[in-house]
Design a protein around this motif. Structure first.
Motif, mmCIF file in Angstrom:
data_model
loop_
_atom_site.group_PDB
_atom_site.id
_atom_site.type_symbol
_atom_site.label_atom_id
_atom_site.label_comp_id
_atom_site.label_asym_id
_atom_site.label_seq_id
_atom_site.Cartn_x
_atom_site.Cartn_y
_atom_site.Cartn_z
ATOM 1 N N GLY A 148 11.492 -2.163 9.376
ATOM 2 C CA GLY A 148 10.561 -2.566 8.342
ATOM 3 C C GLY A 148 10.605 -1.694 7.105
ATOM 4 O O GLY A 148 11.458 -0.815 6.967
ATOM 5 N N VAL A 149 9.677 -1.971 6.213
ATOM 6 C CA VAL A 149 9.533 -1.224 4.967
ATOM 7 C C VAL A 149 8.091 -0.748 4.860
ATOM 8 O O VAL A 149 7.171 -1.343 5.423
ATOM 9 N N GLY A 150 7.918 0.330 4.136
ATOM 10 C CA GLY A 150 6.577 0.863 3.958
ATOM 11 C C GLY A 150 6.408 1.471 2.587
ATOM 12 O O GLY A 150 7.381 1.798 1.903
ATOM 13 N N ILE A 151 5.167 1.592 2.194
ATOM 14 C CA ILE A 151 4.820 2.317 0.974
ATOM 15 C C ILE A 151 3.859 3.422 1.376
ATOM 16 O O ILE A 151 2.953 3.205 2.192
ATOM 17 N N THR A 152 4.090 4.592 0.836
ATOM 18 C CA THR A 152 3.331 5.767 1.228
ATOM 19 C C THR A 152 2.805 6.484 0.005
ATOM 20 O O THR A 152 3.543 6.686 -0.968
ATOM 21 N N HIS B 170 0.027 8.832 3.601
ATOM 22 C CA HIS B 170 -0.790 7.658 3.958
ATOM 23 C C HIS B 170 0.108 6.429 3.789
ATOM 24 O O HIS B 170 0.396 6.029 2.662
ATOM 25 N N LYS B 171 0.549 5.850 4.897
ATOM 26 C CA LYS B 171 1.559 4.786 4.860
ATOM 27 C C LYS B 171 1.001 3.455 5.343
ATOM 28 O O LYS B 171 0.249 3.406 6.317
ATOM 29 N N SER B 172 1.401 2.399 4.665
ATOM 30 C CA SER B 172 1.213 1.025 5.129
ATOM 31 C C SER B 172 2.604 0.432 5.261
ATOM 32 O O SER B 172 3.466 0.678 4.414
ATOM 33 N N TYR B 173 2.831 -0.322 6.329
ATOM 34 C CA TYR B 173 4.181 -0.853 6.518
ATOM 35 C C TYR B 173 4.156 -2.306 6.961
ATOM 36 O O TYR B 173 3.150 -2.823 7.431
ATOM 37 N N THR C 22 -0.578 0.789 9.771
ATOM 38 C CA THR C 22 -0.904 1.935 8.914
ATOM 39 C C THR C 22 -0.641 3.208 9.701
ATOM 40 O O THR C 22 -0.636 3.195 10.940
ATOM 41 N N GLU C 23 -0.431 4.270 8.952
ATOM 42 C CA GLU C 23 -0.082 5.538 9.586
ATOM 43 C C GLU C 23 -0.526 6.659 8.667
ATOM 44 O O GLU C 23 -0.371 6.565 7.445
#
Length: 162
Positions: free
Chosen positions: A117-121, A138-141, A153-154
């Protein structure tokens, strides 16, 4: 002029030399990763299919393509997550611009071909009341193919000294 300098001049020279040395040491540290992203992290998160999880994340700078003078950092990372009695390992790459990271990751297991997948942090760097800094990710993927599609989320907190 004789070898006797006024005390004020000598004190000024010592202060300047100390600042220059400290600045040089700080600059050497920052050259490797002025965005403070590289290092080891402890993570907690929630995945829409797998539920709550914890993991260990390690980031390393890719010096070949990073351009910190322009605020751009390139990174490689690895996340290890205990899942179903085994450890799932996700390898990935990230591009940082200032305090934002774009991330691509994939499960290293051959049997998990759709677990990618892809995420933005968002990267935050905070100082506590003792003057110590910490870095938090703080990541959402988004996982387009994992079990029909998923998300999560992570939050990852950098381990002190890493």
């Amino acid at each position: 002029m004789s070898g006797n300098f006024p005390k004020a001049v000598l004190n000024t020279l010592f202060v300047v030399a100390g600042i220059t040395s400290a600045g040089s040491l700080l600059a050497d540290t920052l050259v490797n990763d002025p965005l403070f992203i590289a290092g080891s992290y402890k993570c907690t998160g929630y995945d829409s299919h797998d539920g709550a999880f914890k993991g260990d994340l390690t980031f390393a700078v890719d010096d070949r393509v990073s351009n910190f003078a322009q605020g751009f950092g390139a990174y490689k990372f690895k996340l290890e997550v205990p899942l179903d009695g085994a450890t799932a390992t996700y390898s990935g790459i990230a591009a940082a611009q200032g305090h934002l990271l774009a991330m691509y990751f994939a499960n290293d297991s051959q049997s998990a071909a759709t677990d990618r997948g892809v995420g933005i942090t968002v990267v935050s760097r905070d100082q506590d009341n003792k003057g110590q800094y910490s870095t938090t990710l703080h990541k959402s993927y988004y996982l387009p193919d994992y079990m029909g599609g998923g998300r999560g989320t992570e939050t990852c907190v950098k381990i002190a000294g890493s």
